[in-house]
Structure formats: C-alpha cells, structure tokens
Design a protein around this motif. Structure first.
Motif, PDB file in Angstrom:
ATOM      1  N   GLU A 142       0.805  -1.222   0.000  1.00  0.00           N
ATOM      2  CA  GLU A 142       0.000   0.000   0.000  1.00  0.00           C
ATOM      3  C   GLU A 142       0.840   1.275   0.000  1.00  0.00           C
ATOM      4  O   GLU A 142       0.368   2.315  -0.423  1.00  0.00           O
ATOM      5  CB  GLU A 142      -0.921  -0.002   1.227  1.00  0.00           C
ATOM      6  N   ARG A 143       2.077   1.197   0.492  1.00  0.00           N
ATOM      7  CA  ARG A 143       2.891   2.413   0.621  1.00  0.00           C
ATOM      8  C   ARG A 143       3.521   2.794  -0.712  1.00  0.00           C
ATOM      9  O   ARG A 143       4.107   1.959  -1.407  1.00  0.00           O
ATOM     10  CB  ARG A 143       3.973   2.217   1.679  1.00  0.00           C
ATOM     11  N   LEU A 144       3.404   4.060  -1.059  1.00  0.00           N
ATOM     12  CA  LEU A 144       3.987   4.560  -2.292  1.00  0.00           C
ATOM     13  C   LEU A 144       5.497   4.703  -2.135  1.00  0.00           C
ATOM     14  O   LEU A 144       5.979   5.300  -1.167  1.00  0.00           O
ATOM     15  CB  LEU A 144       3.377   5.913  -2.658  1.00  0.00           C
ATOM     16  N   ASN A 145       6.209   4.164  -3.101  1.00  0.00           N
ATOM     17  CA  ASN A 145       7.668   4.251  -3.131  1.00  0.00           C
ATOM     18  C   ASN A 145       8.042   5.263  -4.203  1.00  0.00           C
ATOM     19  O   ASN A 145       7.950   4.989  -5.401  1.00  0.00           O
ATOM     20  CB  ASN A 145       8.265   2.884  -3.437  1.00  0.00           C
ATOM     21  N   TRP A 146       8.485   6.440  -3.773  1.00  0.00           N
ATOM     22  CA  TRP A 146       8.681   7.540  -4.707  1.00  0.00           C
ATOM     23  C   TRP A 146       9.875   7.346  -5.622  1.00  0.00           C
ATOM     24  O   TRP A 146      10.111   8.165  -6.525  1.00  0.00           O
ATOM     25  CB  TRP A 146       8.769   8.860  -3.940  1.00  0.00           C
ATOM     26  N   THR A 147      10.649   6.297  -5.416  1.00  0.00           N
ATOM     27  CA  THR A 147      11.731   5.994  -6.358  1.00  0.00           C
ATOM     28  C   THR A 147      11.223   5.179  -7.546  1.00  0.00           C
ATOM     29  O   THR A 147      11.998   4.840  -8.439  1.00  0.00           O
ATOM     30  CB  THR A 147      12.875   5.229  -5.669  1.00  0.00           C
ATOM     31  N   CYS A 148       9.913   4.879  -7.553  1.00  0.00           N
ATOM     32  CA  CYS A 148       9.312   4.195  -8.706  1.00  0.00           C
ATOM     33  C   CYS A 148       8.960   5.213  -9.784  1.00  0.00           C
ATOM     34  O   CYS A 148       8.923   6.424  -9.550  1.00  0.00           O
ATOM     35  CB  CYS A 148       8.054   3.440  -8.283  1.00  0.00           C
TER      36      CYS A 148
ATOM     37  N   THR B 270       1.029   7.546   1.545  1.00  0.00           N
ATOM     38  CA  THR B 270       2.373   8.086   1.666  1.00  0.00           C
ATOM     39  C   THR B 270       2.463   8.758   3.027  1.00  0.00           C
ATOM     40  O   THR B 270       1.498   8.758   3.798  1.00  0.00           O
ATOM     41  CB  THR B 270       2.671   9.069   0.519  1.00  0.00           C
ATOM     42  N   VAL B 271       3.618   9.331   3.340  1.00  0.00           N
ATOM     43  CA  VAL B 271       3.815   9.977   4.633  1.00  0.00           C
ATOM     44  C   VAL B 271       4.182  11.434   4.408  1.00  0.00           C
ATOM     45  O   VAL B 271       5.062  11.748   3.600  1.00  0.00           O
ATOM     46  CB  VAL B 271       4.918   9.269   5.456  1.00  0.00           C
ATOM     47  N   PHE B 272       3.454  12.322   5.114  1.00  0.00           N
ATOM     48  CA  PHE B 272       3.730  13.760   5.031  1.00  0.00           C
ATOM     49  C   PHE B 272       3.864  14.303   6.448  1.00  0.00           C
ATOM     50  O   PHE B 272       2.956  14.165   7.264  1.00  0.00           O
ATOM     51  CB  PHE B 272       2.592  14.482   4.296  1.00  0.00           C
ATOM     52  N   ARG B 273       5.020  14.868   6.729  1.00  0.00           N
ATOM     53  CA  ARG B 273       5.317  15.403   8.066  1.00  0.00           C
ATOM     54  C   ARG B 273       5.094  14.350   9.155  1.00  0.00           C
ATOM     55  O   ARG B 273       4.557  14.640  10.231  1.00  0.00           O
ATOM     56  CB  ARG B 273       4.491  16.650   8.354  1.00  0.00           C
ATOM     57  N   GLY B 274       5.462  13.122   8.850  1.00  0.00           N
ATOM     58  CA  GLY B 274       5.404  12.053   9.825  1.00  0.00           C
ATOM     59  C   GLY B 274       4.055  11.393   9.989  1.00  0.00           C
ATOM     60  O   GLY B 274       3.905  10.466  10.793  1.00  0.00           O
ATOM     61  N   GLU B 275       3.044  11.823   9.217  1.00  0.00           N
ATOM     62  CA  GLU B 275       1.699  11.251   9.326  1.00  0.00           C
ATOM     63  C   GLU B 275       1.303  10.580   8.020  1.00  0.00           C
ATOM     64  O   GLU B 275       1.606  11.083   6.934  1.00  0.00           O
ATOM     65  CB  GLU B 275       0.683  12.332   9.683  1.00  0.00           C
ATOM     66  N   ASN B 276       0.585   9.454   8.142  1.00  0.00           N
ATOM     67  CA  ASN B 276       0.116   8.739   6.963  1.00  0.00           C
ATOM     68  C   ASN B 276      -0.959   9.546   6.233  1.00  0.00           C
ATOM     69  O   ASN B 276      -1.827  10.169   6.862  1.00  0.00           O
ATOM     70  CB  ASN B 276      -0.456   7.374   7.341  1.00  0.00           C
TER      71      ASN B 276
ATOM     72  N   GLY C 166       8.798  22.167  -2.136  1.00  0.00           N
ATOM     73  CA  GLY C 166      10.093  21.617  -1.722  1.00  0.00           C
ATOM     74  C   GLY C 166       9.971  20.630  -0.581  1.00  0.00           C
ATOM     75  O   GLY C 166      10.904  19.842  -0.328  1.00  0.00           O
ATOM     76  N   GLU C 167       8.801  20.639   0.131  1.00  0.00           N
ATOM     77  CA  GLU C 167       8.585  19.594   1.150  1.00  0.00           C
ATOM     78  C   GLU C 167       8.476  18.246   0.452  1.00  0.00           C
ATOM     79  O   GLU C 167       8.231  18.163  -0.758  1.00  0.00           O
ATOM     80  CB  GLU C 167       7.325  19.889   1.968  1.00  0.00           C
ATOM     81  N   GLN C 168       8.605  17.206   1.241  1.00  0.00           N
ATOM     82  CA  GLN C 168       8.760  15.871   0.626  1.00  0.00           C
ATOM     83  C   GLN C 168       7.808  14.842   1.222  1.00  0.00           C
ATOM     84  O   GLN C 168       7.586  14.792   2.429  1.00  0.00           O
ATOM     85  CB  GLN C 168      10.208  15.387   0.814  1.00  0.00           C
ATOM     86  N   PHE C 169       7.236  14.019   0.333  1.00  0.00           N
ATOM     87  CA  PHE C 169       6.522  12.823   0.755  1.00  0.00           C
ATOM     88  C   PHE C 169       7.538  11.703   0.944  1.00  0.00           C
ATOM     89  O   PHE C 169       8.547  11.631   0.212  1.00  0.00           O
ATOM     90  CB  PHE C 169       5.494  12.392  -0.306  1.00  0.00           C
ATOM     91  N   SER C 170       7.284  10.838   1.875  1.00  0.00           N
ATOM     92  CA  SER C 170       8.205   9.715   2.087  1.00  0.00           C
ATOM     93  C   SER C 170       7.445   8.416   2.300  1.00  0.00           C
ATOM     94  O   SER C 170       6.217   8.419   2.380  1.00  0.00           O
ATOM     95  CB  SER C 170       9.090   9.984   3.312  1.00  0.00           C
TER      96      SER C 170
END
Length: 318
Positions: free
Chosen positions: A208-214, A234-240, A314-318
């Motif tokens: 289910e988790r998005l892998n942004w290197t795809c 995905t995760v934004f600022r530490g939250e799903n 410039g913020e990032q999803f992880s």
C-alpha cells in the motif's frame, strides 16, 4: 438446474442474482460466517448473505466446509452443480466430485493470468490494458482447472479497482449463465489452461505504501489499483496520508515547471500546485496527486490539503 451457490463478497452477488433471475433452483447458499466490523465490532453479514435473505434462499455459514457434517448436508441438497464465486474456503476433492456437473468457479481474471485472491487489484497495479472473467471447472489446484468460457474488457488508464470490479461482477453473472446454458446443451468443451501464469496474492501493508523511487506511471497504477480498498498511502510530516486519485504528468504538459529544475530534485519532493492537485517528483517525471485523505478526515483535493497544512514547495513525501 439445482444449484448450490458458494460466495461471500460483493463481487459474487450479481452471479447469485443472475442464477435466480434465469430460473435456476438455488437450493442452498453457502457464505462465510458473520464477522465483527466497524468501531463497535458488531457482527456483520456478508453481501452474499444479505442478497440471499432478500431472495428468500436457504443460507448456510459453516466455519469449515470440509467436515463430515457439511459434506453430508451438501449431499442432501443434491445439487446438479456447485457454483463458487469468491467464497473464501478451499473445497476438498470430495466436494469437487459431489455433484454430477462438478464445481464451476467464476474468477475475475483471464486465466491463467492472475490466479489467486486479488486478481483485479494486481491487474490494475501492473497496468494491464485488458482483464476479464473466466469460468472454470474446478480441480484441487489454485485456479488451475479447465477453462469453460472467457470474456474480456478494455481497462482505461484512469479506471479504479472499484470501477473495474463492478464491471467484472456484472460480466461474471452474464458469463455464468452462458456457461450453464451451454453445459446443459452439452456444447461446452473444457480447455486445459496453457501459457504463462502469474499469481495475485492477498494484499499486505507493504503493497500500500507509495515508493517515490518508482516511475510515475507505476505509482499511478498503484493508486488506482488500491482504490477504494485498501488505499495507497504516503507519509507527510510524519503522518500517513491516503492517496486516492492521481495522473501522470510529462514535462511537456507542465510548462510551469522547468525541466532543469525538476530533474535536480529528489523523488517525493513537491514541485508545486496545479489545479486541484500537487505536482510531485518521481524517479522519471512528475505525478499529479489529485485527491487525498488525512487520518480521521474525509477525502479532499490535494490542493485543499496542502493549503490547509500551509505546505511549502520543496517539502517531501516519504
């Protein structure tokens, strides 16, 4: 024809209704036991049980189908054929051989492709342009029985798993009736499965988790292949953050983002806002995130989410 029907989820309901509407005598409906659901953990009936109650059909909900008691029950029902549509339990050889016309399965893929529990999800996740429904004479293998009939549909790049599921559920009912009609006429010739096969396993949290290197297109297929259940995140600022809708953007379609700029950024970085969505860097281009859902909130446009969080480019999803 005297039919015992075995099924549990929404996908199986059109097949059950089709049997009744076309005059088949459904002498028993087997479905999974009621399960706790929701915050209150109240017992909830399966969609097939609810449909069977509406149609005033006999309902059976064994925890285990392979017991001597349940096999005897099936014998007493004396079906001409057993129909299985996403039931959720394996059938023993004794059950497979119990009725004169055997057990017929309605499977949501073009077998031998996507054998297993989640064929629609995986077909979309893998970006298939076609999928469909197969009726199969069941054997002891996992979706390995002889093929009876196949019908396919074209899948657009924007369709979600839920939309394709609903189309295939209706198609499953139609092809089931056609299969039984030809079976009664004696014109149906089972065909052994040939060609390359693959497996569609149950989904796990890791899927289910998005892998942004795809690649952007792979992420887009993942998002639509998991909509409406269980949902990509995905995760934004530490939250799903659930991601429900997206589109693939090429540099040519995003003139406001200079190619030299987005090629130097890390995957998952937010490039900007466009329309109701967010432009996000991937390993090979830009993904346009359109609809998201924070934990405990309703779905909303990605733009509204970003503005509500006072997000910064410039913020990032992880």
């Amino acid at each position: 024809m005297r039919i015992v029907f075995m099924g549990t989820p929404d996908f199986a309901v059109p097949s059950l209704r089709a049997l009744v509407n076309h005059g088949h005598e459904v002498v028993g409906v087997f479905t999974q036991p009621d399960r706790p659901a929701g915050r209150g953990k109240k017992l909830k009936s399966s969609p097939v049980k609810s449909a069977a109650e509406e149609l005033s059909l006999p309902i059976f909900q064994p925890v285990r189908l392979k017991t001597a008691e349940e096999i005897q029950r099936l014998r007493e029902l004396s079906p001409d054929c057993i129909i299985v549509v996403a039931y959720g339990q394996l059938l023993s050889k004794e059950i497979l051989d119990l009725s004169p016309k055997g057990c017929i399965n309605v499977h949501a893929s073009l077998l031998p492709s996507y054998r297993g529990a989640a064929p629609i999800h995986w077909a979309l996740i893998n970006g298939e342009e076609r999928t469909g429904v197969t009726t199969m004479q069941m054997d002891e293998g996992l979706d390995t029985g002889d093929i009876l009939l196949k019908r396919d549909i074209i899948v657009s790049e924007e369709e979600t798993m839920g939309e394709v599921h609903d189309k295939l559920a209706v198609l499953g009912g139609d092809i089931l009736i056609e299969t039984l009609r030809e079976l009664e006429k004696g014109t149906l010739k089972p065909t052994p499965q040939t060609g390359e096969s693959n497996y569609a396993p149950l989904l796990k949290r890791e899927h289910e988790r998005l892998n942004w290197t795809c690649r952007a297109v792979e992420l887009h297929h993942q998002i639509r292949g998991l909509n409406p259940w269980p949902g990509a995140f995905t995760v934004f600022r530490g939250e799903n953050l659930k991601v429900w809708r997206s589109a693939v953007f090429s540099p040519e379609k995003t003139p406001e983002i200079e190619k030299s700029v987005h090629e130097t950024l890390d995957s998952g970085q937010i490039l900007g806002v466009s329309g109701d969505g967010l432009l996000v860097q991937t390993v090979d281009g830009i993904l346009w995130i359109l609809e998201v859902q924070p934990a405990g909130k309703r779905p909303m446009s990605a733009r509204d989410f970003f503005n509500g969080r006072h997000g910064q480019v410039g913020e990032q999803f992880s």
